[in-house]
Design a protein around this motif. Structure first.
Motif, PDB file in Angstrom:
ATOM      1  N   GLN A 136      21.018   6.251   6.484  1.00 16.42           N
ATOM      2  CA  GLN A 136      21.515   6.650   5.226  1.00 16.42           C
ATOM      3  C   GLN A 136      21.073   7.969   4.428  1.00 16.42           C
ATOM      4  O   GLN A 136      21.587   8.958   4.098  1.00 16.42           O
ATOM      5  N   GLU A 137      19.736   7.698   4.156  1.00 18.93           N
ATOM      6  CA  GLU A 137      18.774   8.738   3.530  1.00 18.93           C
ATOM      7  C   GLU A 137      18.744  10.040   4.114  1.00 18.93           C
ATOM      8  O   GLU A 137      18.807  11.106   3.530  1.00 18.93           O
ATOM      9  N   ARG A 138      18.550   9.886   5.471  1.00 17.26           N
ATOM     10  CA  ARG A 138      18.590  11.356   6.217  1.00 17.26           C
ATOM     11  C   ARG A 138      19.858  11.781   6.203  1.00 17.26           C
ATOM     12  O   ARG A 138      19.939  12.995   6.091  1.00 17.26           O
ATOM     13  N   ALA A 139      21.242  11.101   6.270  1.00 15.57           N
ATOM     14  CA  ALA A 139      22.495  11.672   6.171  1.00 15.57           C
ATOM     15  C   ALA A 139      22.771  12.290   4.777  1.00 15.57           C
ATOM     16  O   ALA A 139      23.153  13.392   4.653  1.00 15.57           O
ATOM     17  N   THR A 140      22.187  11.801   3.827  1.00 13.64           N
ATOM     18  CA  THR A 140      22.287  12.245   2.426  1.00 13.64           C
ATOM     19  C   THR A 140      21.241  13.407   2.337  1.00 13.64           C
ATOM     20  O   THR A 140      21.966  14.266   1.503  1.00 13.64           O
ATOM     21  N   GLN A 141      20.042  13.282   2.757  1.00 14.59           N
ATOM     22  CA  GLN A 141      19.423  14.757   2.458  1.00 14.59           C
ATOM     23  C   GLN A 141      20.064  15.775   3.302  1.00 14.59           C
ATOM     24  O   GLN A 141      20.182  16.870   2.684  1.00 14.59           O
ATOM     25  N   LEU A 142      20.469  15.603   4.704  1.00 12.98           N
ATOM     26  CA  LEU A 142      21.456  16.710   5.222  1.00 12.98           C
ATOM     27  C   LEU A 142      22.584  17.142   4.503  1.00 12.98           C
ATOM     28  O   LEU A 142      22.748  18.405   4.579  1.00 12.98           O
ATOM     29  N   VAL A 163      15.019  17.119  -1.517  1.00 17.07           N
ATOM     30  CA  VAL A 163      13.430  16.841  -1.508  1.00 17.07           C
ATOM     31  C   VAL A 163      13.033  15.255  -1.495  1.00 17.07           C
ATOM     32  O   VAL A 163      12.516  14.371  -0.929  1.00 17.07           O
ATOM     33  N   ASP A 164      14.008  14.643  -2.867  1.00 14.29           N
ATOM     34  CA  ASP A 164      13.801  13.285  -3.142  1.00 14.29           C
ATOM     35  C   ASP A 164      14.283  12.483  -2.029  1.00 14.29           C
ATOM     36  O   ASP A 164      13.502  11.514  -1.507  1.00 14.29           O
ATOM     37  N   GLU A 165      15.399  12.844  -1.313  1.00  7.58           N
ATOM     38  CA  GLU A 165      16.056  12.069  -0.292  1.00  7.58           C
ATOM     39  C   GLU A 165      15.176  12.205   1.048  1.00  7.58           C
ATOM     40  O   GLU A 165      15.125  11.092   1.667  1.00  7.58           O
ATOM     41  N   ALA A 166      14.485  13.213   1.038  1.00 11.65           N
ATOM     42  CA  ALA A 166      13.473  13.079   2.047  1.00 11.65           C
ATOM     43  C   ALA A 166      12.388  12.316   1.889  1.00 11.65           C
ATOM     44  O   ALA A 166      11.847  11.460   2.817  1.00 11.65           O
ATOM     45  N   ALA A 167      11.875  12.079   0.882  1.00 10.13           N
ATOM     46  CA  ALA A 167      10.886  11.098   0.489  1.00 10.13           C
ATOM     47  C   ALA A 167      11.186   9.862   0.713  1.00 10.13           C
ATOM     48  O   ALA A 167      10.420   8.733   1.164  1.00 10.13           O
ATOM     49  N   HIS A 168      12.477   9.448   0.294  1.00  9.12           N
ATOM     50  CA  HIS A 168      12.920   8.011   0.276  1.00  9.12           C
ATOM     51  C   HIS A 168      13.167   7.741   1.796  1.00  9.12           C
ATOM     52  O   HIS A 168      12.884   6.723   2.298  1.00  9.12           O
ATOM     53  N   TYR A 169      13.730   8.766   2.579  1.00 11.92           N
ATOM     54  CA  TYR A 169      13.744   8.626   4.059  1.00 11.92           C
ATOM     55  C   TYR A 169      12.467   8.165   4.644  1.00 11.92           C
ATOM     56  O   TYR A 169      12.211   7.384   5.727  1.00 11.92           O
ATOM     57  N   ASN A 170      11.441   8.927   4.403  1.00 19.49           N
ATOM     58  CA  ASN A 170       9.966   8.839   4.829  1.00 19.49           C
ATOM     59  C   ASN A 170       9.665   7.442   4.568  1.00 19.49           C
ATOM     60  O   ASN A 170       8.838   6.740   5.515  1.00 19.49           O
ATOM     61  N   PHE A 171       9.604   6.671   3.531  1.00 15.06           N
ATOM     62  CA  PHE A 171       9.459   5.666   2.971  1.00 15.06           C
ATOM     63  C   PHE A 171      10.054   4.457   3.759  1.00 15.06           C
ATOM     64  O   PHE A 171       9.310   3.497   4.706  1.00 15.06           O
ATOM     65  N   PHE A 172      11.112   4.623   3.868  1.00 15.00           N
ATOM     66  CA  PHE A 172      11.940   3.696   4.828  1.00 15.00           C
ATOM     67  C   PHE A 172      11.654   3.825   6.287  1.00 15.00           C
ATOM     68  O   PHE A 172      11.474   2.630   6.880  1.00 15.00           O
ATOM     69  N   LEU A 173      11.712   4.993   6.842  1.00 11.84           N
ATOM     70  CA  LEU A 173      11.052   5.071   8.036  1.00 11.84           C
ATOM     71  C   LEU A 173       9.947   4.456   8.502  1.00 11.84           C
ATOM     72  O   LEU A 173       9.620   3.702   9.409  1.00 11.84           O
ATOM     73  N   GLU A 174       8.680   4.660   7.538  1.00 15.15           N
ATOM     74  CA  GLU A 174       7.403   4.117   7.657  1.00 15.15           C
ATOM     75  C   GLU A 174       7.668   2.525   7.758  1.00 15.15           C
ATOM     76  O   GLU A 174       6.844   1.818   8.538  1.00 15.15           O
ATOM     77  N   GLY A 218       0.775  -1.215   0.064  1.00 12.95           N
ATOM     78  CA  GLY A 218      -0.122   0.093   0.013  1.00 12.95           C
ATOM     79  C   GLY A 218       0.963   1.249  -0.120  1.00 12.95           C
ATOM     80  O   GLY A 218       0.578   2.181  -0.794  1.00 12.95           O
ATOM     81  N   LEU A 219       1.930   1.310   0.749  1.00 12.44           N
ATOM     82  CA  LEU A 219       2.835   2.418   0.831  1.00 12.44           C
ATOM     83  C   LEU A 219       3.418   2.921  -0.393  1.00 12.44           C
ATOM     84  O   LEU A 219       3.476   3.779  -0.957  1.00 12.44           O
ATOM     85  N   TYR A 220       3.825   1.562  -1.279  1.00 16.64           N
ATOM     86  CA  TYR A 220       4.551   1.673  -2.407  1.00 16.64           C
ATOM     87  C   TYR A 220       3.537   2.421  -3.589  1.00 16.64           C
ATOM     88  O   TYR A 220       3.917   3.247  -4.296  1.00 16.64           O
ATOM     89  N   ARG A 221       2.311   1.812  -3.428  1.00 18.40           N
ATOM     90  CA  ARG A 221       1.228   2.444  -4.516  1.00 18.40           C
ATOM     91  C   ARG A 221       1.142   3.910  -4.395  1.00 18.40           C
ATOM     92  O   ARG A 221       1.068   4.759  -5.269  1.00 18.40           O
ATOM     93  N   TRP A 222       1.049   4.404  -2.937  1.00 20.12           N
ATOM     94  CA  TRP A 222       0.735   5.782  -2.576  1.00 20.12           C
ATOM     95  C   TRP A 222       1.919   6.575  -2.877  1.00 20.12           C
ATOM     96  O   TRP A 222       1.749   7.499  -3.489  1.00 20.12           O
ATOM     97  N   TYR A 223       3.154   6.026  -2.642  1.00 18.38           N
ATOM     98  CA  TYR A 223       4.388   6.536  -3.019  1.00 18.38           C
ATOM     99  C   TYR A 223       4.624   6.980  -4.290  1.00 18.38           C
ATOM    100  O   TYR A 223       5.020   8.076  -4.779  1.00 18.38           O
ATOM    101  N   THR A 224       4.285   6.054  -5.137  1.00 21.35           N
ATOM    102  CA  THR A 224       4.676   6.070  -6.489  1.00 21.35           C
ATOM    103  C   THR A 224       3.620   7.174  -7.276  1.00 21.35           C
ATOM    104  O   THR A 224       4.154   7.921  -8.135  1.00 21.35           O
ATOM    105  N   ALA A 225       2.397   7.232  -6.703  1.00 18.85           N
ATOM    106  CA  ALA A 225       1.512   8.148  -7.178  1.00 18.85           C
ATOM    107  C   ALA A 225       1.749   9.573  -6.856  1.00 18.85           C
ATOM    108  O   ALA A 225       1.965  10.492  -7.730  1.00 18.85           O
ATOM    109  N   ARG A 226       2.308   9.685  -5.689  1.00 11.70           N
ATOM    110  CA  ARG A 226       2.775  11.210  -5.264  1.00 11.70           C
ATOM    111  C   ARG A 226       3.732  11.430  -5.852  1.00 11.70           C
ATOM    112  O   ARG A 226       4.377  12.669  -6.278  1.00 11.70           O
ATOM    113  N   SER A 227       5.027  10.460  -6.094  1.00 13.25           N
ATOM    114  CA  SER A 227       6.090  10.801  -6.694  1.00 13.25           C
ATOM    115  C   SER A 227       5.772  11.466  -8.135  1.00 13.25           C
ATOM    116  O   SER A 227       6.472  12.578  -8.537  1.00 13.25           O
ATOM    117  N   GLN A 228       4.991  10.743  -8.955  1.00  6.48           N
ATOM    118  CA  GLN A 228       4.608  11.154 -10.246  1.00  6.48           C
ATOM    119  C   GLN A 228       4.059  12.603 -10.217  1.00  6.48           C
ATOM    120  O   GLN A 228       4.272  13.275 -11.221  1.00  6.48           O
TER     121      GLN A 228
END
Length: 364
Positions: free
Chosen positions: A163-169, A204-215, A36-46
């Motif tokens: 890693q994603e949070r560090a990259t975003q920073l 901004v992309d890295e923040a989105a990646h961080y949130n996916f993995f965090l969930e 479900g998270l993947y489906r939601w993420y993909t739509a929002r990303s696009q």
């Protein structure tokens, strides 16, 4: 077992087992959450982040008199992102039996590929590295292969959060420098609007990646708290940025990044580890390690699961449960938009393993 990522066999598993949830049911619930998270993420990303590394920036307006320190940093960013094919293929292979996770990794890889191209363009249009030099450098980078830092899925999932949070920073602090906001004497007076936009877009992309993995980690924390907290402890005990052993002149790059105020050990402690801990309901590294040390496992009634004791004192389980519930509401709202709810809705199932705390009686 959850640490090897469950197979996508959703309809062969019971939905409402009696007593404690079986490991198979926990795995099914986590898998459904990832789907479900993947489906939601993909739509929002696009809808919100569909940018192009060539057309979205005015590359011909990039400054060609950047300080050497900035070029060193850009070259390092470019070098790390060159391993996007290795990052993607290794993680896809690890979680290939999970629809949500494997397909997300493909989406993630396509976004990381844009980062690699954008940073390469920044190096090229800086005018300080020739096309021939860039091509030879890429060949040198790709002569080595990046390997997964951990052998199992749950440790690598936890690793990607940090890693994603560090990259975003890193990219956010580069954006501030390019906006002319550096407090370092050797970088004061420098600014570049094009570079600032590049760094902000990728951050901004890295923040989105961080949130996916965090969930994802939160779901594991909810259904497998002891195992997940142990993985978190193991990851932060040996954390390093990806490709640190592969990129030529890494020490020079890291020193330059540190001197520029972009990233260093203090930043990791304060702006990466503590931020991630707060998002996962963990008070501190000391509290995490002490809680794990006190934890012991006892078998449940059927001998197939283990019920943990004391682990719930290690982190704010109620906050994690609230986060997982909110994730499921988000997934359910998306499924209603599409119509999935009519055929195969994602459901939130409470984990009965959690001890219920008695509520103090009100005073008369």
């Amino acid at each position: 077992m959850a640490d090897v990522m469950p197979p996508n066999m959703l309809h062969e598993r019971p939905r409402t087992p009696a007593g404690l949830l079986s490991n198979a049911e926990k795995d099914r619930l986590i898998e459904r959450g990832f789907l479900g998270l993947y489906r939601w993420y993909t739509a929002r990303s696009q809808e919100t982040r569909n940018w192009n590394p060539d057309r979205s920036f005015e590359w011909r307006q990039l400054r060609q008199d950047m300080p050497p320190e900035i070029i060193t940093v850009l070259q390092g960013f470019f070098a790390v992102e060159q391993y996007a094919p290795d990052f993607t293929s290794s993680l896809v292979h690890l979680v290939r039996r999970s629809h949500g996770r494997s397909h997300f990794q493909l989406r993630w890889g396509s976004e990381e590929e844009k980062h690699a191209d954008a940073w390469e363009n920044a190096v090229l249009f800086s005018g300080q590295r020739s096309p021939q030099w860039i091509e030879e450098y890429k060949e040198r980078l790709k002569s080595q292969t990046w390997e997964l830092p951990f052998p199992d899925a749950i440790h690598n999932l936890v690793y990607t959060v940090f890693q994603e949070r560090a990259t975003q920073l890193n990219y956010l602090n580069m954006m501030k420098i390019a906006q002319g906001k550096s407090d370092k004497p050797h970088l004061q007076g420098f600014s570049d609007p094009v570079l600032a936009k590049v760094a902000q877009t990728i951050a901004v992309d890295e923040a989105a990646h961080y949130n996916f993995f965090l969930e994802g980690v939160r779901m594991y924390l909810y259904y497998y708290p002891e195992r997940t907290l142990t993985a978190i402890k193991n990851v932060i005990g040996q954390f390093s940025m990806p490709a640190a052993t592969l990129v030529p002149d890494w020490e020079q790059f890291f020193e330059t990044v540190y001197r520029a105020g972009i990233y260093g050990p203090r930043d990791f402690q304060r702006d990466v580890m503590q931020v991630a801990f707060r998002n996962m309901g963990i008070e501190s590294r000391k509290a995490l390690e002490e809680g794990i040390r006190k934890t012991r496992e006892v078998p449940d009634f059927d001998g197939g699961n283990f019920k943990t004791t004391a682990i719930f004192e290690t982190f704010d389980y109620g906050a994690v449960e609230g986060d997982v519930k909110r994730l499921h509401v988000k997934i359910q709202d998306y499924e209603k938009e599409i119509g999935f709810d009519l055929y195969d809705p994602t459901e939130f199932v409470v984990n009965p393993e959690v001890p219920v705390q008695d509520t103090p009686a009100a005073d008369d």
